[in-house]
Write an enzyme that holds these catalytic residues in place. Structure first.
Site, short mmCIF file in Angstrom:
data_model
loop_
_atom_site.label_atom_id
_atom_site.label_comp_id
_atom_site.label_asym_id
_atom_site.label_seq_id
_atom_site.Cartn_x
_atom_site.Cartn_y
_atom_site.Cartn_z
N CYS A 1 81.02 -50.83 14.95
CA CYS A 1 81.81 -51.99 14.54
C CYS A 1 82.06 -52.93 15.70
CB CYS A 1 83.11 -51.54 13.90
SG CYS A 1 82.86 -50.65 12.34
N GLU B 1 85.58 -52.82 8.92
CA GLU B 1 85.18 -53.99 9.70
C GLU B 1 83.84 -54.54 9.23
OE1 GLU B 1 86.92 -51.05 12.84
OE2 GLU B 1 85.98 -50.94 10.86
#
Length: 179
Positions: free
Chosen positions: A96, A65
């Site tokens: 994330c 991510e």
């Protein structure tokens, strides 16, 4: 690989983007990384792709991510990734999730839940926290069985490799002691 059961919750495009995320996860695995892949889409166009590279980059923040967020920010010339959708094979961790909130990703779609560190509803939910200054739509379970299988196969193989390496060291130590 298990057969995909289509859910009316997700579109054909959702499945295509998650399939691509799984292909990227396979690249991570080829590099010796935990197989997680991510794809960021805006207006039907792939903006950025990424996969776990923490080990190879010696960077704890190099999750799939985070790789996507960094690339997309450069491409869009904006840290705000408004009106985008992120497809990721594993539920985002707290790091994330925080970055996704800060970057204003509108929709997060993940495959497998992360039973140890999932921050999108499994262990905790940063996306629904009152402390969040931005909200995102989170949808889980897209190709969950396939994503889970990919991760479980990796860890099963990794455990076998570690066990074999320990056994080889033990045997080498025993030979050394015989001299």
């Amino acid at each position: 690989m298990t057969e995909t059961t289509l859910s009316p919750q997700f579109s054909d495009q959702d499945y295509q983007y998650m399939q691509r995320a799984m292909e990227l996860a396979a690249l991570a695995e080829q590099e010796g990384e935990v197989p997680v892949g991510a794809v960021l889409v805006k207006d039907g166009q792939v903006i950025a792709e990424g996969w776990n590279q923490s080990i190879g980059h010696h960077d704890a923040s190099a999750h799939a991510e985070m790789q996507v967020i960094r690339k997309a920010g450069q491409i869009l010339e904006n840290y705000r990734l408004l009106d985008t959708t992120l497809y990721v094979t594993l539920e985002p961790c707290p790091m994330c999730a925080g970055a996704l909130l800060h970057s204003r990703v509108k929709r997060i779609v993940f495959g497998a839940p992360d039973l140890k560190a999932g921050a999108a509803g499994t262990v905790l939910n940063l996306f629904e926290s009152q402390a969040s200054y931005h909200y995102a739509d989170v949808e889980s379970g897209l190709m969950e069985q396939e994503c889970r299988h990919q991760l479980q196969s990796f860890f099963k193989r990794r455990r076998k490799e570690i066990k074999a390496a320990k056994q080889a060291r033990r045997e080498a130590d025993e030979k050394h002691e015989d001299f």
